[in-house]
Design a protein around this motif. Structure first.
Motif: not given
Length: 187
Positions: A3-15
């Motif tokens: 997973t890319s860093a931007d995707e990881g950050q996005f998923l964390g915020l979404l959760l």
């Protein structure tokens, strides 16, 4: 593969936005998205994590432990479909997940969706990774593509069409990482 860093950050915020507590991840690899999820969940949050290769998961496990979130993860080694089939047979598992992240064998994405739709709660989210598949989903049929990209392209296209036509969900495909399609269960 990761997973890319931007995707990881996005998923964390979404959760955090959806107040997820009970989650699932199909396809863990070395665990970067798993770490992002675990960090975003409350201390009593849970992740059922499935992957066919524990060796890859073990590479990232020391980082997960150092972050203090290993207690949130229930790792299961092996193919996900048999476990999902067991889960959908149990009434208490129906609608029990707030969020599911899928980043695994693209040729089974549609099979996963057929099962996950019953396991995620109404209002819950299923996120499918790689739904832009290196941009190949918009490439002409005769475009020069790497062999593995060409092989999985049709599976990703089939999933994208099926998700767009599924009345049980509303979707948004976002160009983060290699494309993430979010599916919110309506009923």
């Amino acid at each position: 593969m990761t997973t890319s860093a931007d995707e990881g950050q996005f998923l964390g915020l979404l959760l955090k936005l959806i107040n997820a507590k009970n989650t699932m991840e199909i396809g863990v690899y070395t665990g970067y998205s798993l770490l992002s999820t675990a960090l975003a969940l409350p201390d009593d949050g849970k992740i059922l994590a499935m992957d066919i290769n524990r060796e890859n998961y073990d590479i990232g496990l020391p980082i997960i432990e150092k972050a203090g979130v290993a207690h949130k993860i229930d790792f299961r080694e092996g193919p996900a479909l048999p476990l999902l089939d067991e889960m959908i047979q149990k009434e208490e598992m129906q609608g029990s997940f707030d969020f599911v992240f899928v980043d695994a064998d693209k040729d089974n994405y549609l099979n996963y969706h057929k099962r996950l739709i019953d396991l995620v709660k109404v209002g819950g989210v299923i996120a499918y990774d790689n739904t832009l598949w290196n941009g190949s989903v918009v490439a002409p049929p005769d475009a020069p593509l790497r062999k593995y990209v060409r092989y999985y392209r049709d599976f990703v296209l089939e999933l994208n069409r099926a998700l767009a036509a599924d009345p049980r969900i509303e979707i948004s495909q976002i160009p983060v990482g290699d494309g993430v399609t979010l599916c919110r269960r309506l009923y």
